[in-house]
Design an enzyme around this catalytic site. Sequence first.
Site, PDB file in Angstrom:
ATOM      1  N   ARG A   1      -1.024   7.350  -4.525  1.00 13.55           N
ATOM      2  CA  ARG A   1       0.159   6.326  -4.749  1.00 13.55           C
ATOM      3  C   ARG A   1       1.085   6.539  -3.949  1.00 13.55           C
ATOM      4  O   ARG A   1       1.399   7.820  -3.362  1.00 13.55           O
ATOM      5  CB  ARG A   1       0.676   6.770  -6.242  1.00 13.55           C
TER       6      ARG A   1
ATOM      7  N   LYS B   1       0.712  10.890 -12.234  1.00 18.56           N
ATOM      8  CA  LYS B   1       1.236  10.505 -13.346  1.00 18.56           C
ATOM      9  C   LYS B   1       1.026  11.293 -14.569  1.00 18.56           C
ATOM     10  O   LYS B   1      -0.176  12.249 -14.513  1.00 18.56           O
ATOM     11  CB  LYS B   1       0.546   9.080 -13.547  1.00 18.56           C
TER      12      LYS B   1
ATOM     13  N   HIS C   1       0.219  -0.234  -2.579  1.00 15.35           N
ATOM     14  CA  HIS C   1      -0.842   0.133  -3.584  1.00 15.35           C
ATOM     15  C   HIS C   1      -2.124  -0.605  -3.331  1.00 15.35           C
ATOM     16  O   HIS C   1      -2.959  -0.048  -3.672  1.00 15.35           O
ATOM     17  CB  HIS C   1      -0.212  -0.162  -5.143  1.00 15.35           C
TER      18      HIS C   1
ATOM     19  N   ARG D   1      -4.532   1.851  -1.847  1.00 14.84           N
ATOM     20  CA  ARG D   1      -5.068   2.797  -2.851  1.00 14.84           C
ATOM     21  C   ARG D   1      -6.355   2.083  -3.419  1.00 14.84           C
ATOM     22  O   ARG D   1      -7.235   2.858  -3.564  1.00 14.84           O
ATOM     23  CB  ARG D   1      -4.053   3.106  -3.821  1.00 14.84           C
TER      24      ARG D   1
ATOM     25  N   HIS E   1      -7.164   8.719 -12.399  1.00 10.19           N
ATOM     26  CA  HIS E   1      -7.035   7.888 -13.727  1.00 10.19           C
ATOM     27  C   HIS E   1      -7.232   8.723 -14.964  1.00 10.19           C
ATOM     28  O   HIS E   1      -8.149   9.561 -15.019  1.00 10.19           O
ATOM     29  CB  HIS E   1      -7.886   6.861 -13.619  1.00 10.19           C
TER      30      HIS E   1
ATOM     31  N   TYR F   1     -12.789  -1.673 -10.599  1.00  5.20           N
ATOM     32  CA  TYR F   1     -13.450  -1.873  -9.395  1.00  5.20           C
ATOM     33  C   TYR F   1     -14.649  -2.160  -9.442  1.00  5.20           C
ATOM     34  O   TYR F   1     -14.896  -2.972  -8.596  1.00  5.20           O
ATOM     35  CB  TYR F   1     -13.178  -0.434  -8.511  1.00  5.20           C
TER      36      TYR F   1
END
Length: 309
Positions: free
Chosen positions: A164, A187, A255, A258, A281, A290
Amino acid sequence: MAELTCLSDGMRDALARWQDTLRAVDGRAENTITAYRSDVQGFLSFLAVHFGDSLGPAALGRVKVADMRAWMAQERAAGLSARSLARALSAVKTFAGWLAEREGYDVTAILATRSPKFRRKLPRPLAEDAARAMLDTVEIQSGEPWVAARDVAVVTLLYGCGLRISEAIGLRGADWPFGEALRIRGKGNKERIVPVLAAASDAVAEYVALCPHDLAPEEALFRGKKGGALNPRLIAKVMERSRLQLGLPASATPHAMRHSFATHLLNAGGDLRSIQELLGHASLSTTQAYTAVDTARLMEVYRSAHPKA
């Protein structure tokens, strides 16, 4: 953010303790906590008006299905999108479940409320040749060699390591040299190990060699012209100039690099679980988006090429 004047001292205290739990136990990011708090306060303010009195923690046990429907209808009428309402409902359920577990309230009506349906936005990656062109074009945006090297290094980390923008900008002097892998704190304060390609290391090495600022271990690795930590907006701007020159869509953002990393890895035969770990994730369902991108692209090719499509 909703006002707290309609809430009892007990409810305000419960909110504060819940936020502490999100931060210390669940490891949620501050931006997530802020968004959750705003969503929950909006819901509680609605209940205070709906019930017509100061709202204490026990009031959540009085909530019925009809009350939940009334709140959701009000939010939609105010212009809240289905996606945003789904996020708000998730926050409300998280808070209600946490409170019920500690105080014993029956919050079944809240927890059983169905989330509004909405179409999830698919990631919008660049094609492989467009991603490479973006790197080449970013390099020529600045007349100062060290700035150009810096911008290329950051964008290469986004595309080559799937970072990120906040993770790339957050690297410190102590993180260099990288070695074969990087330990990234993403995150929710979650750590992951990301392999570093030679191209990424080489790009950062060139930047470090040219950078006129002292890259102390405790300071930011990537710097602005005056020596402070690099503002991520500068990377967004240099990519914006590059995409305009290349004729790429507005979705060609930091982004998107990524997203491109994940999509191109999947196309090359990478498995979802590994890609999930590389991206950091929390849920595999996020990474599965994806596969939808890949399927959508395949159908576009089918419709354009099949004689009977």
